[in-house]
Design an enzyme around this catalytic site. Structure first.
Site, PDB file in Angstrom:
ATOM      1  CG  ASP A  75     -45.462 -65.194 -16.051  1.00  0.00           C
ATOM      2  OD1 ASP A  75     -44.343 -64.855 -15.611  1.00  0.00           O
ATOM      3  OD2 ASP A  75     -46.458 -65.283 -15.321  1.00  0.00           O
ATOM      4  CB  SER A  76     -42.854 -70.293 -16.712  1.00  0.00           C
ATOM      5  OG  SER A  76     -41.634 -69.718 -16.273  1.00  0.00           O
ATOM      6  CG  PHE A 158     -33.284 -72.224 -11.139  1.00  0.00           C
ATOM      7  CD1 PHE A 158     -34.465 -71.513 -11.216  1.00  0.00           C
ATOM      8  CD2 PHE A 158     -32.761 -72.769 -12.304  1.00  0.00           C
ATOM      9  CE1 PHE A 158     -35.127 -71.337 -12.433  1.00  0.00           C
ATOM     10  CE2 PHE A 158     -33.398 -72.593 -13.525  1.00  0.00           C
ATOM     11  CZ  PHE A 158     -34.579 -71.880 -13.585  1.00  0.00           C
ATOM     12  CE  LYS A 183     -34.829 -77.051 -14.996  1.00  0.00           C
ATOM     13  NZ  LYS A 183     -34.241 -76.120 -13.999  1.00  0.00           N
ATOM     14  NE  ARG A 189     -38.664 -70.016 -20.954  1.00  0.00           N
ATOM     15  CZ  ARG A 189     -38.141 -70.216 -19.741  1.00  0.00           C
ATOM     16  NH1 ARG A 189     -37.153 -71.074 -19.582  1.00  0.00           N
ATOM     17  NH2 ARG A 189     -38.597 -69.562 -18.702  1.00  0.00           N
TER      18      ARG A 189
END
Length: 205
Positions: A75-76, A158, A183, A189
């Protein structure tokens, strides 16, 4: 062969995980590839909590199907210091369940209106929860430190990328102004996966 079910059907996420956790003899499957359905309510107040909810739900689905495997979930989101860590676990729905990226960004800018540059520190954070076949849990967290700008910049990425200036780029470019390769090199992650790989390779860590 060790099977790891990733609690997602996001192809990009799966590709990143497969590349980072390239242990010999490991194979990775999405929920769909494993023939599993799992969509639990993510109602924890932390990324770790939500990651654990997803991992445990995927493990329960695998056990019900008679599949012996490990599971991995994450989850982030974005944490802004001036907002006491918000939007946090509500990052994807900050402007409401029907809000989109533009609405979330607009709300974030409104919440930070009047906050000077020196007080706009933020980070993208990701927490991974890995549960092995025997139930052993390993947790890893990764972050990308930076600051929130005053207006969107860039056409790539995004979510909050157009507002986030990573420290790694000297605070000069947003995540929406860099290539996917740049990126990925600093992604939260990716950072969490490197930590997880080290901990799985050295269980006592």
């Amino acid at each position: 062969m060790k099977t790891v079910v990733i609690a997602t059907n996001n192809a990009h996420k799966v590709s990143e995980i497969r590349s980072a956790l390239d242990f010999e003899g490991w194979e990775f499957r999405t929920l769909a590839e494993a023939g599993l359905a799992s969509d639990p309510v993510e109602d924890a107040d932390s990324f770790e909590g939500n990651g654990r909810i997803k991992a445990e739900a995927a493990r329960a689905a695998a056990q019900a199907a008679g599949l012996a495997c490990a599971v991995l979930a994450d989850d982030s989101g974005l944490e802004v210091d001036a907002l006491d860590g918000a939007p946090g676990v509500y990052s994807s729905r900050y402007a409401g369940a029907d809000g989109d990226d533009a609405a979330n960004n607009a709300k974030l800018l409104a919440e930070l209106a009047g906050v000077p540059d020196g007080e706009r520190a933020a980070r993208f954070a990701c927490t991974l929860v890995f549960i092995d076949e025997d139930g052993t849990e390993t947790v890893a967290r990764g972050t990308v430190e930076g600051a929130i700008g005053h207006e969107p910049r860039g056409e790539e990425g995004f979510g909050y990328d157009p507002l986030f200036f990573p420290d790694a780029f000297g605070g000069e470019r947003t995540l929406a102004e860099v290539s996917q390769e740049e990126k990925n090199a600093i992604s939260h992650r990716g950072c969490a996966l490197r930590v997880l790989r080290d901990r799985l390779a050295t269980p006592s860590a």
